[in-house]
Motif scaffolding. Structure first.
Motif, PDB file in Angstrom:
ATOM      1  N   ARG A 191       0.847  -1.182   0.000  1.00  0.00           N
ATOM      2  CA  ARG A 191       0.000   0.000   0.000  1.00  0.00           C
ATOM      3  C   ARG A 191       0.884   1.234   0.000  1.00  0.00           C
ATOM      4  N   LEU A 192       0.566   2.202  -0.867  1.00  0.00           N
ATOM      5  CA  LEU A 192       1.287   3.466  -0.941  1.00  0.00           C
ATOM      6  C   LEU A 192       0.280   4.598  -0.795  1.00  0.00           C
ATOM      7  N   TYR A 193       0.702   5.668  -0.173  1.00  0.00           N
ATOM      8  CA  TYR A 193      -0.069   6.903  -0.162  1.00  0.00           C
ATOM      9  C   TYR A 193       0.839   8.004  -0.689  1.00  0.00           C
ATOM     10  N   ILE A 194       0.375   8.700  -1.730  1.00  0.00           N
ATOM     11  CA  ILE A 194       1.185   9.729  -2.382  1.00  0.00           C
ATOM     12  C   ILE A 194       0.394  11.037  -2.411  1.00  0.00           C
ATOM     13  N   PRO A 195       0.829  12.036  -1.660  1.00  0.00           N
ATOM     14  CA  PRO A 195       0.164  13.340  -1.751  1.00  0.00           C
ATOM     15  C   PRO A 195       0.506  14.000  -3.087  1.00  0.00           C
TER      16      PRO A 195
END
Length: 162
Positions: free
Chosen positions: A92-96
């Motif tokens: 899982r990745l979160y990229i602003p």
């Protein structure tokens, strides 16, 4: 009141909004046709969330490919979360959006590059946005036919930079 209109910052926000709109459509309807994305982002941005082994391996920037296999694409006003497959290991990745350096869809020859803010000595306090004009078909090899499940790719865009 400011003495001038900050066109650079306005353009910056508009292009980040464009990325948000595109990803929202993909989250809802999937990728249309041959569309796919190369997204390069700053792995050291304080709001980026990636596995420790990925940030260790890519300490400055990382490029992910959203094409054949992705899951749980969630788009917000600040960024997006996505699950990609790295060597049969879903991560899982979160990229602003503020961490994105490039957004490229080579299938339609579209690309955006967000450059880092200049130093104070350069008297520029906003990001500069460039729309890529090089033919994308010369930059990216066509991908093979989609398989049932493929590994996520991490590619370096350095060879494409002038």
């Amino acid at each position: 009141m400011t003495s001038s209109i900050d066109y650079g910052n306005l353009m910056h926000r508009a292009m980040r909004s464009l990325i948000q709109n595109v990803l929202t459509d993909v989250a809802k309807d999937g990728l249309p046709g041959e569309n796919h994305f190369f997204i390069t982002f700053d792995t050291m941005h304080p709001d980026v969330e990636i596995a420790d082994w990925l940030s260790d391996r890519y300490p400055g920037e990382m490029t992910v490919v959203i094409q054949h296999w992705f899951d749980n694409l969630e788009v917000t006003d600040e960024g997006f979360g996505i699950t990609l497959n790295f060597g049969d290991s879903p991560e899982r990745l979160y990229i602003p959006y503020d961490a994105i350096r490039t957004f490229v869809d080579p299938s339609v020859e579209f690309g955006l590059r967000f450059e880092s803010p200049q130093t104070e000595e350069d008297d520029i306090d906003t990001d500069i946005l460039e729309i890529a004009e090089a033919p994308m078909d010369e930059m990216v090899e066509p991908s093979p036919e989609p398989e049932k499940r493929q590994e996520a790719e991490v590619v370096s865009l350095d060879k494409f930079r002038k």
